[in-house]
Design a protein around this motif. Structure first.
Motif, short mmCIF file in Angstrom:
data_model
loop_
_atom_site.label_atom_id
_atom_site.label_comp_id
_atom_site.label_asym_id
_atom_site.label_seq_id
_atom_site.Cartn_x
_atom_site.Cartn_y
_atom_site.Cartn_z
N GLY A 99 0.43 -1.16 0.33
CA GLY A 99 0.00 -0.24 0.15
C GLY A 99 0.82 1.05 0.03
O GLY A 99 0.02 1.98 0.12
N TYR A 122 -8.65 0.81 -1.20
CA TYR A 122 -7.35 -0.10 -1.38
C TYR A 122 -7.91 -1.76 -0.71
O TYR A 122 -7.16 -2.29 -1.27
CB TYR A 122 -6.51 0.65 -0.56
CG TYR A 122 -5.33 -0.31 -0.51
CD1 TYR A 122 -4.31 -1.15 -1.66
CD2 TYR A 122 -4.60 -1.59 0.79
CE1 TYR A 122 -3.04 -1.82 -1.64
CE2 TYR A 122 -3.74 -2.90 0.70
CZ TYR A 122 -2.76 -2.76 -0.56
OH TYR A 122 -2.02 -3.24 -0.09
N TYR A 150 -8.79 1.07 -9.08
CA TYR A 150 -7.53 0.25 -9.61
C TYR A 150 -7.24 -0.93 -10.45
O TYR A 150 -7.69 -1.67 -10.64
CB TYR A 150 -7.53 0.29 -7.52
CG TYR A 150 -7.32 0.77 -6.39
CD1 TYR A 150 -5.88 0.34 -5.19
CD2 TYR A 150 -8.03 1.71 -6.55
CE1 TYR A 150 -6.05 1.26 -4.39
CE2 TYR A 150 -7.79 2.93 -5.35
CZ TYR A 150 -6.73 2.65 -4.74
OH TYR A 150 -6.49 2.75 -3.37
#
Length: 204
Positions: A99, A122, A150
């Motif tokens: 991350g 995330y 993403y």
């Protein structure tokens, strides 16, 4: 080596350097899967902002024997994200498996080295396990309502994240809808007027 001391390097001045407390060494040492690890950006021994690509090594008995590393300049990733620049400017992030933001355009200094691991987008992407995912959430780095996408880059362990301010996106959408409604109303009035004129002519 296994103790975290640099045995061999193309940069002679770092031979003998103790990296045993570096994050990439500790994570590689403790990760028994033997996969590739990409560190977050940091200022290295050469006084440059770098990213380390590390691979755990083991001996014939399977015991930890050290880490093989390659050092990349953070700007190396510019080619990955430069083509994703948008107008108006909006962050495009390259993120590692932990991350950590490796590189960002157009806000490298603002976002590089920070973590999105605590963000909802995330977490949702990781939980879904899909190559690509779409999200609306409060941005981990901006604290604002964001629309984001993403995308996993094959088996590299890297993600590309693109985001836009949700309010700005919906404001543009609302303006577009309002314009379409206005055009529809004008057309409806024109049709009604022409229909009325045609009806009066038939009556005459």
């Amino acid at each position: 080596d296994a103790a975290g001391r640099v045995d061999l390097s193309t940069e002679e001045r770092i031979v003998g350097l103790d990296v045993s407390q570096r994050d990439y060494f500790l994570r590689s040492r403790d990760d028994t899967t033997g996969g590739m690890l990409i560190s977050k950006p940091f200022v290295g021994a050469t006084d440059r902002m770098v990213v380390i690509v590390a691979h755990r090594m083991h001996d014939a008995r399977g015991r930890f024997a050290g880490v093989a590393c390659a050092t990349l300049s953070a700007e190396y990733f510019n080619t990955v994200l430069d083509s994703l620049k948008s107008d108006p400017p909006s962050p495009a992030l390259l993120i590692n498996a932990a991350g950590d933001v490796l590189f960002a355009v157009p806000a490298q200094e603002q976002f590089a080295g920070k973590s999105v691991a605590g963000g909802a987008a995330y977490a949702e992407h990781t939980a879904q396990g899909a190559p690509m995912s779409r999200h609306r959430s409060i941005g981990a780095l901006t604290g604002k309502d964001r629309l984001s996408v993403y995308r996993r880059i094959d088996d590299s362990g890297l993600l590309v994240a693109l985001s836009q301010d949700a309010n700005a996106v919906f404001a543009t959408w609302r303006r577009g809808i309002a314009a379409r409604i206005a055009v529809f109303l004008v057309a409806a009035v024109a049709v009604a007027y022409l229909s009325h004129v045609a009806w009066r002519r038939r009556r005459a």
